[in-house]
Write an enzyme that holds these catalytic residues in place. Sequence first.
Site, PDB file in Angstrom:
ATOM      1  N   LYS A  98      -2.995  16.396  11.342  1.00 52.46           N
ATOM      2  CA  LYS A  98      -2.572  17.041  10.100  1.00 52.46           C
ATOM      3  C   LYS A  98      -3.034  16.151   8.959  1.00 52.46           C
ATOM      4  O   LYS A  98      -3.308  14.957   9.190  1.00 52.46           O
ATOM      5  CB  LYS A  98      -1.052  17.241  10.068  1.00 52.46           C
TER       6      LYS A  98
ATOM      7  N   ASP B 212      -2.490   7.081  13.066  1.00 54.33           N
ATOM      8  CA  ASP B 212      -1.125   7.274  13.534  1.00 54.33           C
ATOM      9  C   ASP B 212      -1.045   7.709  14.987  1.00 54.33           C
ATOM     10  O   ASP B 212      -0.506   8.750  15.302  1.00 54.33           O
ATOM     11  CB  ASP B 212      -0.402   8.287  12.668  1.00 54.33           C
TER      12      ASP B 212
ATOM     13  N   GLY C 171       4.721   3.648   5.156  1.00 50.76           N
ATOM     14  CA  GLY C 171       4.235   4.516   6.241  1.00 50.76           C
ATOM     15  C   GLY C 171       5.459   4.935   7.065  1.00 50.76           C
ATOM     16  O   GLY C 171       6.588   4.706   6.662  1.00 50.76           O
TER      17      GLY C 171
ATOM     18  N   ASP D 237      -1.199  15.262  16.978  1.00 50.18           N
ATOM     19  CA  ASP D 237      -0.518  15.293  15.675  1.00 50.18           C
ATOM     20  C   ASP D 237      -1.535  15.316  14.543  1.00 50.18           C
ATOM     21  O   ASP D 237      -1.406  14.593  13.552  1.00 50.18           O
ATOM     22  CB  ASP D 237       0.415  14.080  15.541  1.00 50.18           C
TER      23      ASP D 237
ATOM     24  N   ASN E 227      -1.972  12.536   8.560  1.00 46.42           N
ATOM     25  CA  ASN E 227      -2.407  11.496   9.520  1.00 46.42           C
ATOM     26  C   ASN E 227      -3.874  11.166   9.387  1.00 46.42           C
ATOM     27  O   ASN E 227      -4.471  10.604  10.319  1.00 46.42           O
ATOM     28  CB  ASN E 227      -2.131  11.964  10.960  1.00 46.42           C
TER      29      ASN E 227
ATOM     30  N   THR F 103       6.432  18.784  10.034  1.00 45.65           N
ATOM     31  CA  THR F 103       6.045  20.184   9.909  1.00 45.65           C
ATOM     32  C   THR F 103       5.731  20.834  11.252  1.00 45.65           C
ATOM     33  O   THR F 103       5.224  20.192  12.160  1.00 45.65           O
ATOM     34  CB  THR F 103       4.810  20.309   9.004  1.00 45.65           C
TER      35      THR F 103
ATOM     36  N   PHE G 172       8.320   4.563   9.502  1.00 46.90           N
ATOM     37  CA  PHE G 172       9.138   3.423   9.974  1.00 46.90           C
ATOM     38  C   PHE G 172       9.049   2.179   9.111  1.00 46.90           C
ATOM     39  O   PHE G 172       9.807   1.261   9.306  1.00 46.90           O
ATOM     40  CB  PHE G 172       8.722   2.975  11.393  1.00 46.90           C
TER      41      PHE G 172
ATOM     42  N   VAL H 284       3.799  -0.937   4.292  1.00 48.09           N
ATOM     43  CA  VAL H 284       2.436  -1.345   4.637  1.00 48.09           C
ATOM     44  C   VAL H 284       1.865  -2.168   3.489  1.00 48.09           C
ATOM     45  O   VAL H 284       2.002  -1.788   2.327  1.00 48.09           O
ATOM     46  CB  VAL H 284       1.538  -0.111   4.864  1.00 48.09           C
TER      47      VAL H 284
ATOM     48  N   LEU I   1       0.843  -1.212   0.000  1.00 48.72           N
ATOM     49  CA  LEU I   1       0.000   0.000   0.000  1.00 48.72           C
ATOM     50  C   LEU I   1       0.869   1.250   0.000  1.00 48.72           C
ATOM     51  O   LEU I   1       0.419   2.349  -0.309  1.00 48.72           O
ATOM     52  CB  LEU I   1      -0.896  -0.008   1.238  1.00 48.72           C
ATOM     53  N   GLY I   2       2.157   1.046   0.417  1.00 47.10           N
ATOM     54  CA  GLY I   2       3.050   2.200   0.421  1.00 47.10           C
ATOM     55  C   GLY I   2       3.966   2.149   1.624  1.00 47.10           C
ATOM     56  O   GLY I   2       3.981   1.171   2.364  1.00 47.10           O
TER      57      GLY I   2
HETATM   58  C1  LIG Z   1       0.732   3.488   3.161  1.00 51.58           C
HETATM   59  C2  LIG Z   1      -0.748   3.733   3.115  1.00 51.58           C
HETATM   60  C3  LIG Z   1      -1.086   5.184   2.929  1.00 51.58           C
HETATM   61  N1  LIG Z   1      -1.393   3.282   4.337  1.00 51.58           N
HETATM   62  N2  LIG Z   1      -0.803   3.390   5.538  1.00 51.58           N
HETATM   63  C4  LIG Z   1      -1.671   2.877   6.441  1.00 51.58           C
HETATM   64  C5  LIG Z   1      -1.377   2.912   7.869  1.00 51.58           C
HETATM   65  C6  LIG Z   1      -2.322   3.397   8.759  1.00 51.58           C
HETATM   66  C7  LIG Z   1      -2.025   3.457  10.125  1.00 51.58           C
HETATM   67  C8  LIG Z   1      -0.802   3.050  10.610  1.00 51.58           C
HETATM   68  N3  LIG Z   1      -0.600   3.128  11.974  1.00 51.58           N
HETATM   69  C9  LIG Z   1       0.584   3.057  12.602  1.00 51.58           C
HETATM   70  O1  LIG Z   1       1.640   2.914  12.033  1.00 51.58           O
HETATM   71  C10 LIG Z   1       0.498   3.133  14.072  1.00 51.58           C
HETATM   72  C11 LIG Z   1       1.638   2.990  14.772  1.00 51.58           C
HETATM   73  C12 LIG Z   1       1.550   3.015  16.229  1.00 51.58           C
HETATM   74  O2  LIG Z   1       0.470   3.161  16.795  1.00 51.58           O
HETATM   75  C13 LIG Z   1       2.772   2.837  16.994  1.00 51.58           C
HETATM   76  C14 LIG Z   1       2.665   2.954  18.352  1.00 51.58           C
HETATM   77  C15 LIG Z   1       3.802   2.789  19.127  1.00 51.58           C
HETATM   78  C16 LIG Z   1       5.028   2.507  18.507  1.00 51.58           C
HETATM   79  F1  LIG Z   1       6.143   2.343  19.235  1.00 51.58           F
HETATM   80  C17 LIG Z   1       5.104   2.390  17.137  1.00 51.58           C
HETATM   81  C18 LIG Z   1       6.408   2.073  16.464  1.00 51.58           C
HETATM   82  F2  LIG Z   1       6.319   2.243  15.161  1.00 51.58           F
HETATM   83  F3  LIG Z   1       7.369   2.886  16.947  1.00 51.58           F
HETATM   84  F4  LIG Z   1       6.707   0.806  16.751  1.00 51.58           F
HETATM   85  C19 LIG Z   1       3.980   2.546  16.354  1.00 51.58           C
HETATM   86  C20 LIG Z   1       0.139   2.558   9.715  1.00 51.58           C
HETATM   87  C21 LIG Z   1      -0.147   2.501   8.350  1.00 51.58           C
HETATM   88  C22 LIG Z   1      -2.840   2.435   5.767  1.00 51.58           C
HETATM   89  C23 LIG Z   1      -4.082   1.825   6.112  1.00 51.58           C
HETATM   90  N4  LIG Z   1      -4.387   1.487   7.384  1.00 51.58           N
HETATM   91  N5  LIG Z   1      -4.994   1.583   5.132  1.00 51.58           N
HETATM   92  C24 LIG Z   1      -4.712   1.896   3.836  1.00 51.58           C
HETATM   93  N6  LIG Z   1      -3.540   2.455   3.446  1.00 51.58           N
HETATM   94  C25 LIG Z   1      -2.625   2.719   4.419  1.00 51.58           C
END
Ligand SMILES: CC(C)n1nc(-c2ccc(NC(=O)/C=C/C(=O)c3ccc(F)c(C(F)(F)F)c3)cc2)c2c(N)ncnc21
Length: 284
Positions: A140, A156, A24, A138, A143, A174, A26, A29, A21-22
């Site tokens: 924006k 996020d 994200g 956060d 997110n 930003t 770190f 996804v 999906l791309g």
């Molecule tokens: C690429 C595309 C645009 N994409 N990306 C998503 C996507 C949506 C949400 C997330 N959420 C997170 O990453 C959340 C991380 C944490 O809560 C966290 C908490 C504590 C930590 F230590 C950490 C740690 F990273 F430090 F470990 C994380 C990630 C990807 C997505 C989707 N859901 N559906 C469709 N397309 C999608």
Amino acid sequence: PQVTSNPKPMHLGMFEIGRALGKGKFGRVYLAKERKTGFVCALKVLHKNELQTGRVETQLRREVEIQSNLRHPNILRLFGHFHDSKRVFLIIEFAGRGELYKMLRKAGSFSEPRAASYVAQMASALSYLHKKHVIHRDIKPENILVGSHGEIKLSDFGWSVHAPTNRRTTLCGTLDYLPPEMLRGDSHGEKVDLWSLGVLMYEFLCGNAPFEDTPIETQKRIVKLNFKVPDFVSPEAKDLITRLLRLDPDKRLPLDQVAQHPWILKHCSKPQTAREKQRNNHQR
Ligand SMILES: CC(C)n1nc(-c2ccc(NC(=O)/C=C/C(=O)c3ccc(F)c(C(F)(F)F)c3)cc2)c2c(N)ncnc21
């Protein structure tokens, strides 16, 4: 009594991995489907060597803990996580229409009805979070994702914390959305999300953020509340923006009043039932 089978540990084999999906924060996804149930989700893969593993494990546990009891149509779910020797996997609700900020860049700016619908959904999500004493911090466009029915999904939560706090995040990314109290490092509460909602609304309608400038200039403009709403923005929309972008957090319009603001009601009046229509027409 019904014997509940102890939930099986989650592991990669239980998912069929689909298209990427791309990228994200770190990590990458992927679209994924749970083999047993056919449930479609997003799987985020994080490489342990890129994370200070110790802290992340506890952070992730806490996040999943916070988010497992967050249920709201405009808040993206983090269902769980698991890991193998080298990677950590996050199981996340799949947002069918992807990233709001890409839509915003492509469109330039959003119409007032569309922006009002998004602001109303954000106000609903934030009101839900604040009642649980969770501040997002956060807000924006980057997110916010969009579900398959066009509804927005606040995401996020890696950076949300329990109110109140003055823990400074690394100010990566930003500065445009930072409220004055966070720039000053003062202790801050839930009202930081009201400021960011005002910045978000401005960017929806104008295509750029109100204090957009060089990092130094942006900070100066934020603390002096130095912004101008362009004339093409309707007076009602301008009124709501100026009631959210207030230096004093206590003077920012509370979320329940955002939902009742004339600009929101004008564009988001609930679709009336036939009976309500009939009743209103008779009253007219
Ligand atoms: C690429 C595309 C645009 N994409 N990306 C998503 C996507 C949506 C949400 C997330 N959420 C997170 O990453 C959340 C991380 C944490 O809560 C966290 C908490 C504590 C930590 F230590 C950490 C740690 F990273 F430090 F470990 C994380 C990630 C990807 C997505 C989707 N859901 N559906 C469709 N397309 C999608």
